[in-house]
Design a protein around this motif. Structure first.
Motif, PDB file in Angstrom:
ATOM      1  N   GLN A  78       0.768  -1.079   0.013  1.00 20.48           N
ATOM      2  CA  GLN A  78       0.040  -0.181  -0.082  1.00 20.48           C
ATOM      3  C   GLN A  78       0.912   1.369  -0.065  1.00 20.48           C
ATOM      4  OE1 GLN A  78      -3.347   0.098  -0.261  1.00 20.48           O
ATOM      5  NE2 GLN A  78      -3.100   2.170  -0.439  1.00 20.48           N
ATOM      6  N   HIS A  79       2.003   1.272   0.797  1.00 22.61           N
ATOM      7  CA  HIS A  79       2.728   2.415   0.665  1.00 22.61           C
ATOM      8  C   HIS A  79       3.591   2.659  -0.460  1.00 22.61           C
ATOM      9  CE1 HIS A  79       5.846   5.378   2.206  1.00 22.61           C
ATOM     10  NE2 HIS A  79       6.942   4.502   1.730  1.00 22.61           N
ATOM     11  N   GLU A  80       3.879   1.556  -1.170  1.00 28.90           N
ATOM     12  CA  GLU A  80       4.506   1.616  -2.419  1.00 28.90           C
ATOM     13  C   GLU A  80       3.434   2.130  -3.611  1.00 28.90           C
ATOM     14  OE1 GLU A  80       5.995  -2.182  -3.409  1.00 28.90           O
ATOM     15  OE2 GLU A  80       7.825  -2.203  -2.092  1.00 28.90           O
ATOM     16  N   LEU A  81       2.192   1.751  -3.474  1.00 27.86           N
ATOM     17  CA  LEU A  81       1.100   2.257  -4.276  1.00 27.86           C
ATOM     18  C   LEU A  81       0.865   3.749  -4.169  1.00 27.86           C
ATOM     19  CD1 LEU A  81      -0.971   1.807  -6.442  1.00 27.86           C
ATOM     20  CD2 LEU A  81      -2.584   1.032  -4.635  1.00 27.86           C
ATOM     21  N   ASP A  82       0.558   4.076  -2.663  1.00 25.33           N
ATOM     22  CA  ASP A  82       0.456   5.499  -2.395  1.00 25.33           C
ATOM     23  C   ASP A  82       1.666   6.362  -2.974  1.00 25.33           C
ATOM     24  OD1 ASP A  82      -1.865   4.711  -1.160  1.00 25.33           O
ATOM     25  OD2 ASP A  82      -0.992   4.845   0.833  1.00 25.33           O
ATOM     26  N   SER A  83       2.768   5.946  -2.996  1.00 28.84           N
ATOM     27  CA  SER A  83       4.299   6.552  -3.366  1.00 28.84           C
ATOM     28  C   SER A  83       3.864   6.897  -5.051  1.00 28.84           C
ATOM     29  CB  SER A  83       5.449   5.847  -3.112  1.00 28.84           C
ATOM     30  OG  SER A  83       5.583   5.950  -1.694  1.00 28.84           O
ATOM     31  N   LYS A 118       0.508  12.119 -11.415  1.00 28.66           N
ATOM     32  CA  LYS A 118      -0.407  12.969 -11.549  1.00 28.66           C
ATOM     33  C   LYS A 118      -0.532  13.574 -12.959  1.00 28.66           C
ATOM     34  CE  LYS A 118      -0.105  14.507  -6.810  1.00 28.66           C
ATOM     35  NZ  LYS A 118       0.076  15.348  -5.702  1.00 28.66           N
ATOM     36  N   ARG A 137       1.179   6.905  -6.525  1.00 28.24           N
ATOM     37  CA  ARG A 137      -0.112   7.834  -7.019  1.00 28.24           C
ATOM     38  C   ARG A 137       0.411   9.218  -6.571  1.00 28.24           C
ATOM     39  NH1 ARG A 137      -5.159   4.242  -4.207  1.00 28.24           N
ATOM     40  NH2 ARG A 137      -5.337   2.975  -6.298  1.00 28.24           N
ATOM     41  N   ASN A 138       1.099   9.451  -5.710  1.00 29.18           N
ATOM     42  CA  ASN A 138       1.320  10.895  -5.029  1.00 29.18           C
ATOM     43  C   ASN A 138       2.619  11.478  -5.935  1.00 29.18           C
ATOM     44  OD1 ASN A 138      -0.456  11.131  -3.065  1.00 29.18           O
ATOM     45  ND2 ASN A 138       0.831  10.134  -1.692  1.00 29.18           N
ATOM     46  N   SER A 139       3.257  10.923  -6.948  1.00 27.40           N
ATOM     47  CA  SER A 139       4.310  11.251  -7.479  1.00 27.40           C
ATOM     48  C   SER A 139       3.905  12.224  -8.634  1.00 27.40           C
ATOM     49  CB  SER A 139       4.983   9.991  -8.130  1.00 27.40           C
ATOM     50  OG  SER A 139       4.426   9.335  -9.196  1.00 27.40           O
TER      51      SER A 139
END
Length: 300
Positions: free
Chosen positions: A267-272, A280, A274-276
């Motif tokens: 999940q942390h890798e996925l959030d990272s 975006k 998505r926030n890159s």
């Protein structure tokens, strides 16, 4: 083409043959005890194969003593049944291989009698030995003769060891050993899964000493049984201890914790991602085509 030669053995484990660790321990104990008590006498092995047990016995040879090994090695057997046994079980046995193995551990060779064990009394004097190992033929008539020869060679306190006294494929050995116990005064000291240890002397002192020693060994199991009114020690190696099983609840909690840790990491890798910034920008660039595809889909 160059012939590949076997490497020189550096431990008994490197020597082919059947000599379990429990019997290596007991051979050493019996021979050490004789030395501790000052018992004198020669050593004899009837049947040596490639030398595994002979190498150990030879370590206990003292000044003024003789170690005699009697084996057919690569000679012809004296009768057809014995030859069939040699061809079936000991085709690789040669005197050269025995001598090479023995010399890897000792400076000199034992006295070798390359002949049937029936001739051993022509080479060893009566009551001159302290330890005799019988491990030659598995045929009843031959083993019976070997035990009778051992009775002649040993004084009353001497030790006789017989191999394969209980194996399914060696009933002749079993018959000869227990006949000697029942009818010829041989007294059992102890047995292992492969070998029988006995004497024609008093067994109480040796069994008492052996029991005291066994009580100090963490890797050997033993019990005392009574056979024909006499005590008999059973000895065998203990299996390696199994790793203790974890508590089931604890094991499930640990597995759940590992799974949760993996999920959180993913999940942390996925959030990272998505926030890159690249995600975006790419998301914005594809937003209009995605919206048009959804609208066209509804219109249809």
């Amino acid at each position: 083409m160059t012939e590949t030669r076997p490497s020189t053995p550096t431990s008994l484990d490197d020597v082919d043959g059947w000599f379990p660790k429990v019997d290596q321990r007991l051979f050493t104990w019996f021979l050490d005890r004789q030395e501790r008590l000052g018992q004198q006498g020669d050593l004899v092995e009837l049947g040596s194969y490639l030398g595994k047990s002979a190498i150990l016995i030879g370590r206990h040879l003292r000044d003024g003593e003789t170690f005699t090994v009697c084996d057919l090695f690569d000679s012809e057997a004296p009768d057809d049944s014995n030859q069939a046994e040699m061809d079936g079980s000991y085709a690789s046995l040669t005197r050269t291989a025995f001598e090479a193995n023995y010399r890897a551990f000792h400076d000199g060779l034992p006295r070798i009698v390359q002949a049937p064990t029936s001739v051993i009394l022509d080479h060893v004097r009566p009551e001159s030995c302290r330890f005799v190992h019988v491990d030659a033929s598995h045929l009843y008539e031959h083993v019976r003769g070997d035990i009778q020869a051992a009775h002649v060679m040993l004084p009353v306190e001497g030790v006789l060891v017989c191999d394969d006294y209980r194996s399914e494929h060696t009933p002749g050995v079993s018959a000869a050993v227990w006949e000697a116990v029942a009818a010829e005064g041989l007294r059992p000291v102890c047995v292992t899964p492969q070998k029988f240890y006995g004497t024609w002397g008093d067994v109480k002192d040796v069994q008492d000493d052996l029991l005291a020693w066994l009580g100090e060994q963490d890797d050997l199991w033993h019990e005392v049984q009574e056979v024909a009114g006499r005590p008999l020690l059973r000895v065998k190696g203990k299996p390696a201890p199994k790793a203790p099983k974890k508590d089931r609840t604890r094991e499930l909690k640990e597995r759940l914790a590992r799974a949760e840790e993996q999920r959180a990491r993913a999940q942390h890798e996925l959030d990272s991602v998505r926030n890159s910034l690249s995600f975006k920008v790419g998301r914005a660039a594809t937003a209009l085509p995605r919206a048009m595809r959804r609208r066209n889909g509804r219109q249809r």
